[in-house]
Motif scaffolding. Structure first.
Motif, short mmCIF file in Angstrom:
data_model
loop_
_atom_site.label_atom_id
_atom_site.label_comp_id
_atom_site.label_asym_id
_atom_site.label_seq_id
_atom_site.Cartn_x
_atom_site.Cartn_y
_atom_site.Cartn_z
N LYS A 133 0.72 -1.29 -0.02
CA LYS A 133 0.11 0.02 0.03
C LYS A 133 0.80 1.21 0.07
O LYS A 133 0.71 2.21 -0.71
CB LYS A 133 -0.95 0.03 0.95
CG LYS A 133 -1.81 1.13 1.35
CD LYS A 133 -1.31 2.35 2.29
CE LYS A 133 -0.94 1.87 3.68
NZ LYS A 133 -0.14 2.97 4.37
N ALA A 167 -4.02 2.09 -4.07
CA ALA A 167 -3.56 2.46 -2.83
C ALA A 167 -4.72 2.56 -1.73
O ALA A 167 -4.71 2.01 -0.66
CB ALA A 167 -2.62 3.67 -2.86
N LEU A 170 -6.08 -0.98 -1.12
CA LEU A 170 -5.24 -1.78 -0.41
C LEU A 170 -5.36 -1.03 0.99
O LEU A 170 -5.13 -1.72 2.03
CB LEU A 170 -3.79 -1.78 -0.81
CG LEU A 170 -3.47 -2.28 -2.15
CD1 LEU A 170 -2.12 -2.09 -2.64
CD2 LEU A 170 -3.59 -3.86 -1.74
N THR A 171 -5.38 0.11 1.24
CA THR A 171 -5.76 0.81 2.61
C THR A 171 -6.84 0.26 3.32
O THR A 171 -6.80 0.04 4.48
CB THR A 171 -5.66 2.55 2.21
OG1 THR A 171 -4.74 2.95 1.69
CG2 THR A 171 -6.38 3.20 3.38
N SER A 174 -5.87 -3.40 4.14
CA SER A 174 -4.92 -3.55 5.06
C SER A 174 -5.49 -3.13 6.80
O SER A 174 -5.34 -3.78 7.45
CB SER A 174 -3.69 -2.78 4.81
OG SER A 174 -3.95 -1.33 4.96
#
Length: 195
Positions: A133, A167, A170-171, A174
């Protein structure tokens, strides 16, 4: 507070953050927008390089410290947040995407702080997903700051936007991953959660 080259590089990164933002506030007769884009991109890339280099040197020279471990992610988050806010103001990033990324950083930092207070910080240690990320963010932001055609063919805005969407996904992923890891402790000690 320990003072060594890796920590100095981290402080340098913190000092570069206002420059990334401030270059866009210079009078237009000093720098044209294209020059501001180039300057901000170069400063951000230098700051991102110090991020890799300070960790590498700290490990290589055995100069890791609790203060460095605290300051390094703070510098990273400030760097990303500052750049995203200026990109939102320039109309290059959707405010919702910036909110997702910045909000996640605040939430996970608070979660890590709480987990450290109860002695379970290893449960939410940085994962490879978090590193991917961060890599997507660190590639997207300079492309969006540059905001031009590179080498006559690469539209940096389009590619920066795509990488930032990756991103953002993925943020969220995660964040859910870290929350799932921490959930047993949250259930067990949640009633004692205090700031």
């Amino acid at each position: 507070m320990p003072f060594n080259i890796p920590i100095l590089l981290t402080w340098l990164r913190v000092a570069l953050i206002p420059l990334v933002v401030g270059v866009f506030y210079l009078p237009s007769h000093w720098l044209a927008l294209a020059d501001c884009n180039l300057a901000a991109t170069a400063i951000f890339i230098v700051a991102a390089i110090t991020d890799w280099f300070d960790g590498f040197l700290a490990r290589r020279w055995n100069q890791t410290s609790a203060f460095g471990a605290f300051l390094d992610p703070v510098a990273d988050k400030l760097m990303v947040a500052g750049a995203l806010l200026v990109l939102v103001q320039l109309g290059r990033v959707n405010a919702a995407i910036a909110f997702i990324i910045i909000g996640r950083e605040i939430a996970i930092s608070a979660l890590r702080e709480w987990m450290a207070q109860i002695g379970a910080s290893k449960s939410v240690a940085v994962s490879s997903l978090g590193k991917i990320k961060t890599a997507a963010q660190m590639m997207a932001i300079p492309l969006l700051l540059f905001h031009d055609i590179l080498l006559g063919a690469l539209d940096t805005h389009v590619w920066g936007e795509r990488l930032l969407w990756i991103a953002a996904v993925l943020t969220v992923w995660s964040m859910l991953y870290y929350l799932r890891l921490a959930w047993p402790m949250i259930k067990e000690k949640g009633g004692n959660f205090q700031i």
